[in-house]
Design a protein around this motif. Structure first.
Motif, short mmCIF file in Angstrom:
data_model
loop_
_atom_site.label_atom_id
_atom_site.label_comp_id
_atom_site.label_asym_id
_atom_site.label_seq_id
_atom_site.Cartn_x
_atom_site.Cartn_y
_atom_site.Cartn_z
N ALA A 1 10.90 12.42 -1.38
CA ALA A 1 9.49 12.42 -0.97
C ALA A 1 8.58 12.13 -2.15
O ALA A 1 7.60 11.37 -2.06
CB ALA A 1 9.14 13.76 -0.33
N GLY A 2 8.92 12.75 -3.30
CA GLY A 2 8.12 12.50 -4.51
C GLY A 2 8.22 11.04 -4.97
O GLY A 2 7.23 10.42 -5.35
N GLN A 3 9.46 10.50 -4.91
CA GLN A 3 9.66 9.11 -5.29
C GLN A 3 8.94 8.16 -4.34
O GLN A 3 8.39 7.13 -4.76
CB GLN A 3 11.16 8.78 -5.34
N ASP A 4 8.97 8.50 -3.05
CA ASP A 4 8.29 7.66 -2.06
C ASP A 4 6.79 7.64 -2.32
O ASP A 4 6.13 6.59 -2.24
CB ASP A 4 8.59 8.20 -0.66
N LYS A 5 6.25 8.80 -2.67
CA LYS A 5 4.82 8.86 -2.97
C LYS A 5 4.48 8.06 -4.22
O LYS A 5 3.50 7.32 -4.27
CB LYS A 5 4.40 10.31 -3.14
N ALA A 6 5.37 8.19 -5.26
CA ALA A 6 5.15 7.43 -6.48
C ALA A 6 5.26 5.94 -6.23
O ALA A 6 4.51 5.12 -6.79
CB ALA A 6 6.17 7.86 -7.56
N LEU A 7 6.22 5.56 -5.35
CA LEU A 7 6.38 4.14 -5.00
C LEU A 7 5.15 3.61 -4.28
O LEU A 7 4.68 2.49 -4.55
CB LEU A 7 7.64 3.96 -4.14
N GLU A 8 4.63 4.43 -3.37
CA GLU A 8 3.41 4.01 -2.66
C GLU A 8 2.26 3.81 -3.65
O GLU A 8 1.48 2.86 -3.54
CB GLU A 8 3.03 5.07 -1.62
N GLN A 9 2.16 4.71 -4.60
CA GLN A 9 1.10 4.59 -5.60
C GLN A 9 1.29 3.32 -6.45
O GLN A 9 0.32 2.61 -6.77
CB GLN A 9 1.09 5.82 -6.50
N SER A 10 2.57 3.05 -6.81
CA SER A 10 2.86 1.83 -7.59
C SER A 10 2.51 0.60 -6.79
O SER A 10 1.95 -0.38 -7.31
CB SER A 10 4.33 1.80 -8.00
N VAL A 11 2.86 0.62 -5.50
CA VAL A 11 2.54 -0.53 -4.64
C VAL A 11 1.03 -0.72 -4.55
O VAL A 11 0.53 -1.85 -4.59
CB VAL A 11 3.17 -0.33 -3.24
N ASP A 12 0.33 0.38 -4.43
CA ASP A 12 -1.14 0.28 -4.37
C ASP A 12 -1.71 -0.32 -5.65
O ASP A 12 -2.63 -1.15 -5.62
CB ASP A 12 -1.75 1.68 -4.13
N ARG A 13 -1.15 0.14 -6.82
CA ARG A 13 -1.62 -0.42 -8.09
C ARG A 13 -1.29 -1.90 -8.20
O ARG A 13 -2.12 -2.71 -8.65
CB ARG A 13 -1.00 0.35 -9.26
N LEU A 14 -0.06 -2.28 -7.80
CA LEU A 14 0.33 -3.69 -7.85
C LEU A 14 -0.54 -4.53 -6.93
O LEU A 14 -0.93 -5.66 -7.27
CB LEU A 14 1.80 -3.84 -7.47
N ARG A 15 -0.85 -3.97 -5.76
CA ARG A 15 -1.70 -4.71 -4.82
C ARG A 15 -3.09 -4.93 -5.42
O ARG A 15 -3.67 -6.01 -5.31
CB ARG A 15 -1.78 -3.95 -3.51
N ALA A 16 -3.59 -3.89 -6.09
CA ALA A 16 -4.91 -4.02 -6.73
C ALA A 16 -4.87 -5.02 -7.88
O ALA A 16 -5.78 -5.84 -8.04
CB ALA A 16 -5.37 -2.64 -7.22
#
Length: 392
Positions: A34-49
């Motif tokens: 769950a923690g990794q999934d949240k970190a991945l989502e955050q990374s994806v958001d940063r990459l998208r930005a």
């Protein structure tokens, strides 16, 4: 009735412990995922930005580059001088000014200097050799530092600029003539008065033939000085190149040297000659350069002491030929060193100072130079340096 839970069996205790441990490990892994999934989502958001920011920046850069290319294209087309863009040695584009200078040049054709253009020595100027419409074109290569397969060639008609430069030089010489008029009158007065005196004595009665011949010879000598002075003055003023022709330099120097050989013999002067410019050709006004060489030889003759050596060297030095004339005289006096090439600057009492001034003007008219240097242990050397035509 009261029921009492049976006590756990000792036989079931290990299985329960294993299950509990497995459940605890599962819970821990689930929490970690769950923690990794949240970190991945955050990374994806940063990459998208970041991607969106990069996309915006690239769009802006493309827009600016498009505008710059349009601006450069407009400048390329409207430039007052010719521009030819090359790719791998072939013409990729050319503007109207280049097409006007080179009507036969076409896109995709191999670039080369026209065969009827003649290079002016080692410079980037070329004579187009088209009769009355002959022009002088400067050809400059501008390499692309970012792409070795691409070059830009700049073609500029410099005919009028060179003509104006020549006119400026002529105006300067005429202004110098105005400033020198008083000195010129002084230079002319002495031989003219002497010639007038000799002419008057020729008409006197009582002179025998021997005296009359002597007077006549002295009169001719004075008139010769006047003629030489006026000729050199005109040579100094008329330093524009009138007729240029391709000619070898060594034969011209030898011709001028032959003119002073009798005077060298009278003063027991020896010649040290070094000929290392065989085959070197110049585009020159032969009369003008010949006069300049003769002026250097006469200058050496006037300053060389009896029983000394005059050195004449003709040297090929890269894209230039150096004509060096040296004597073993007293050298150049410091008082006149800075004004040595100015008209009427002379270290001799009866010198006009026009010879060196005329020689330097002729050198400049041919894009050359005239310099001087001291000799060891004594004397002076003058070097006339002129551009030669490239070997074919």
């Amino acid at each position: 009735m009261t029921f009492t839970s049976p006590a756990p069996s000792a036989a079931h205790s290990p299985a329960i412990d294993t299950l509990s441990a497995a459940l605890a490990a599962f819970a821990a892994h689930t929490s970690e995922l769950a923690g990794q999934d949240k970190a991945l989502e955050q990374s994806v958001d940063r990459l998208r930005a970041d991607l969106e920011s990069t996309k915006t920046r690239l769009h802006e850069e493309v827009r600016r580059r498009t505008l710059a290319e349009a601006h450069l294209g407009s400048m390329f087309s409207s430039a007052p001088f010719g521009l030819v863009s090359l790719h791998n040695g072939r013409v990729a584009a050319l503007n109207g000014a280049a097409a006007a200078l080179l009507p036969c040049l076409a896109v995709h054709s191999v670039w080369e200097i026209p065969t009827d253009w003649r290079r002016q020595g080692s410079s980037d100027n070329y004579n187009t050799d088209r009769g009355e419409s002959a022009r002088v074109v400067n050809v400059t290569w501008l390499p692309d530092d970012t792409d070795s397969t691409r070059q830009l060639i700049r073609l500029e008609d410099v005919t009028e600029m060179l003509r104006e430069r020549e006119n400026d030089a002529r105006r300067d010489r005429l202004a110098a003539m105005g400033r020198m008029s008083a000195e010129l009158a002084h230079q002319l007065r002495t031989p003219l008065c002497t010639a007038t005196l000799y002419a008057g004595q020729l008409g006197e009665f009582g002179l025998d033939n021997e005296e009359r011949v002597g007077m006549a010879q002295r009169l001719v000598g004075q008139l010769g000085q006047l003629d030489a002075l006026i000729t050199r003055m005109l040579s100094f003023v008329r330093t524009s190149v009138r007729t240029k022709a391709v000619s070898a330099i060594e034969p011209l120097v030898r011709e001028q040297l032959a003119l002073i050989v009798p005077q060298m013999a009278q003063r027991r002067l020896r010649l040290d000659a070094d000929w290392q410019a065989q085959g070197c050709e110049l585009a020159m006004d032969r009369l003008q350069i010949g006069s300049a060489v003769l002026a250097l030889l006469e200058n050496a003759l006037q300053h060389a002491p009896h029983d000394s050596v005059i050195s004449v060297r003709c040297l090929h030095a890269g894209h230039r030929v150096d004509i060096v004339v040296a004597d073993q005289g007293p050298g150049i006096a410091p008082a006149i060193a800075s004004s040595l090439f100015e008209p009427f600057a002379s270290g001799r009492a009866n010198g006009t100072g026009l010879g060196l001034a005329m020689a330097r003007a002729a050198a400049h008219a041919h894009r050359g130079e005239l310099t001087h240097s001291p000799c060891s242990p004594q004397g002076a050397a003058f070097t006339l340096s002129l551009p030669v035509l490239p070997a074919v």
